[in-house]
Structures are given as C-alpha cells and as structure tokens.
Design an enzyme around this catalytic site. Structure first.
Site, PDB file in Angstrom:
ATOM      1  CG  ASP A 133       8.297  17.860 -27.235  1.00 15.07           C
ATOM      2  OD1 ASP A 133       8.201  17.720 -28.793  1.00 15.07           O
ATOM      3  OD2 ASP A 133       9.097  17.230 -27.097  1.00 15.07           O
ATOM      4  CG  HIS A 185       9.301   9.150 -21.122  1.00 14.71           C
ATOM      5  ND1 HIS A 185      10.332   9.250 -20.135  1.00 14.71           N
ATOM      6  CD2 HIS A 185       9.467  10.004 -21.476  1.00 14.71           C
ATOM      7  CE1 HIS A 185      10.558  10.387 -20.431  1.00 14.71           C
ATOM      8  NE2 HIS A 185      10.213  11.062 -21.273  1.00 14.71           N
TER       9      HIS A 185
HETATM   10  C1  SPV Z   1      12.545  15.244 -26.160  1.00 15.15           C
HETATM   11  O1  SPV Z   1      13.295  14.996 -25.878  1.00 15.15           O
HETATM   12  O2  SPV Z   1      11.795  14.688 -26.983  1.00 15.15           O
HETATM   13  C2  SPV Z   1      11.258  13.691 -25.700  1.00 15.15           C
HETATM   14  C3  SPV Z   1      12.057  12.966 -24.305  1.00 15.15           C
HETATM   15  O3  SPV Z   1      10.469  12.912 -26.157  1.00 15.15           O
HETATM   16  S1  SPV Z   1      10.877  13.717 -23.053  1.00 15.15           S
HETATM   17  O4  SPV Z   1      10.474  14.968 -23.561  1.00 15.15           O
HETATM   18  O5  SPV Z   1      11.408  13.393 -22.233  1.00 15.15           O
HETATM   19  O6  SPV Z   1       9.628  13.088 -23.621  1.00 15.15           O
HETATM   20 MG    MG Z   2      10.364  14.153 -27.809  1.00 16.77          MG
END
Ligand code: SPV
Ligand code: MG
Length: 290
Positions: free
Chosen positions: A54, A186
C-alpha cells in the site's frame, strides 16, 4: 435525499456513523447487507488484493475504477481513500471531480509525501508535507467538487509520523480552516490513549474520524460517548476476513484430499448467485426478452 447529502447529514448528526472497508463490489455489498452505514474504499485493501504494498504502487485509475464499480453495486455512501491525492494540489484538482463522477460521496486525503508508505507498518517511511502545502490540497479538493454535499475529509498522519499531539492538533486546526469537512486522526498505538487525548483536546467544529485498527478494544459505544467523533472506519477487516477464510479452506482441501469435507460449511453457489444480483437480471429477462 441523494447519497452525498445523506452522508454529509449523518457525518454531522449526533449518531456515530460506521463504515466497513471493501476492495471490490462484492465485499462492499456484503458490508451494506451487514448494516454498515457506508463503505470505505480502502487503498490498503485494494493494494492487498493485487498482492502489492500500500505505497502508491497501484495507479490512481485502478483505484478510481474500483470505486466506480463499488459505488454502482451499493446504495450506501462510498468514502474513497485517495491517499495523498496522487501528487500536488493540481493533481488533486483533476482527481476529485473524477471521484465525484464515479459516484463516491467523500474522499479522505492524507498529509504525507507522495509516494506514501502504509501507516500501520512498523518503521514505515512517514514524512509529512508542509502544513501550507496540504492546506492548498484541501482547498483544491473543495474547489473542484461540483456537489456542495460531496465531503472532503483531511487526514493527519502526525501521530503516525511520531510528531506528537501538539503538531497533530495544529495540523487538524489548519486543515479545518482550509475547508475540510471532517478530520481523520490516525494512530498506530496499541492502546487508544493517544487518540483519546487528541479527541479530548480537539476544540474544532469539524467532526473527527477514527480508524481503530491498532486499538480494537475501543468500541463503538466508547466512541459514541466521545461526542466529537462522527465516523468510525474499520480499515481492513474485509481483506483480513477473506484471507483468513481462504487460507483455512484451501488448507483443509489439501489436507482432506478433496472438497467433500469443506463443502457443507461454505456459502452455497445459490447464495453467490443471489449476491451477483441474479434477481435483477431475471426481472430484466421477464420484461425485455421477447
Ligand atoms: C486504508 O484502509 O487504506 C487506510 C487505513 O488508509 S490504514 O491502512 O490503517 O492506513
Ligand atoms: Mg489507505
């Protein structure tokens, strides 16, 4: 009332709204069927579903296309996770109308540098952009929306980056001043202490948004009691549920030497056909196939 107006109203009223993550239209439909108020178009989940980190590895159009498909599959509002906005304020100006046209009701944009790194990874690259730069991005997002009810949610990663509560509060105030409709704060601490302290100190008008992945002990009733939080997002429970279920069933089939044992415990083919919207297609057949 259209979806955007419904979302804006629920964000602001006193009841806590809850959103479940989704990485495709099927998971979004299951979330809506389970009674969630909204769907979170998670970048983490979509990345995981492509088996990549990600970290802006996927293209914006891959995320946008999935948000369009999700918004078409459910009636509940969709909140799109646009990461850092895919560049600077100019990129944001061009991207936000596309998300709005895709049928989503809100975007969440975070104050990190592009390309981002995922927030909950231990020792990830967590660099924040200048406050003024991010204010420009929020202003660009607000200026680009066509429907005044479309929401722009600013997310500060100050706690994730280890910059402390004062920096997080200063950023949240600056982002509210720039026009953000809500502030996502967050945290990756395993207790809610840091978040509870931030919420207690928050004096702004904008509702707060929490993602309690790292501190799951904080329940909706606790969050509702805080009064300042308008939305709780369950950030990755669709992909984690899917991974757990697939891993278990696949291992059992290998162990059993066939599907004879697992079959009775799985959702039936009939259930999947229903989730595909079969009833709608049969109705179309009845009306139009002559
Ligand atoms: C996502 O679900 O992509 C988020 C939340 O941004 S986190 O993965 O906790 O950053
Ligand atoms: Mg995210």
């Amino acid at each position: 009332m259209n979806r955007n107006a419904r979302f804006r109203q629920k964000l602001q009223d006193s009841a806590l709204m809850h959103a479940m993550s989704a990485h495709n239209p099927l998971s979004a439909r299951l979330a809506a069927d389970a009674g969630f108020d909204a769907v979170w178009g998670s970048g983490f989940e979509l990345s995981a579903s492509y088996a990549v980190p990600d970290a802006n590895i996927l293209s914006p159009s891959q995320h946008l296309d999935m948000m369009r498909a999700i918004a078409a599959a459910v009636d509940v509002p969709v909140i799109a996770d646009i990461d850092t906005g895919f560049g600077n304020a100019i990129n944001v100006s061009y991207m936000v109308p596309q998300y709005e046209a895709a049928g989503v009701s809100a975007v969440v944009m975070e104050d990190k540098t592009f390309p981002k790194d995922t927030s909950l990874r231990a020792s990830g690259r967590q660099e924040l952009v200048r406050v003024e730069e991010f204010q420009g991005k929020i202003e660009a997002a607000c200026g680009a929306r066509r429907d005044a009810d479309f929401c722009v949610i600013a997310r500060t990663e100050a706690l994730i980056a280890g910059a402390g509560e004062q920096e997080a509060l200063a950023r949240a105030r600056a982002y509210e001043a720039a026009g953000a409709d809500a502030i996502l704060i967050h945290s990756k601490q395993s207790t809610p202490d840091e978040i509870l302290s931030f919420v207690a100190a928050w004096q702004g008008r904008a509702p707060l948004v929490l993602v309690p992945t790292a501190y799951p002990q904080l329940r909706e009733s606790d969050i509702q009691a805080l009064a300042k939080v308008g939305l709780v997002i369950y950030g990755n429970h669709a992909i984690r549920a899917a991974v757990g279920a697939m891993r278990d069933v696949f291992a059992r089939i290998r162990r059993d030497g066939g599907i004879h044992q697992v079959d009775a415990g799985l959702p039936t083919v009939k259930e999947i056909i229903a989730l595909q919207g079969d009833a709608h297609m049969r109705e179309l057949e009845r009306r139009y196939l002559k």
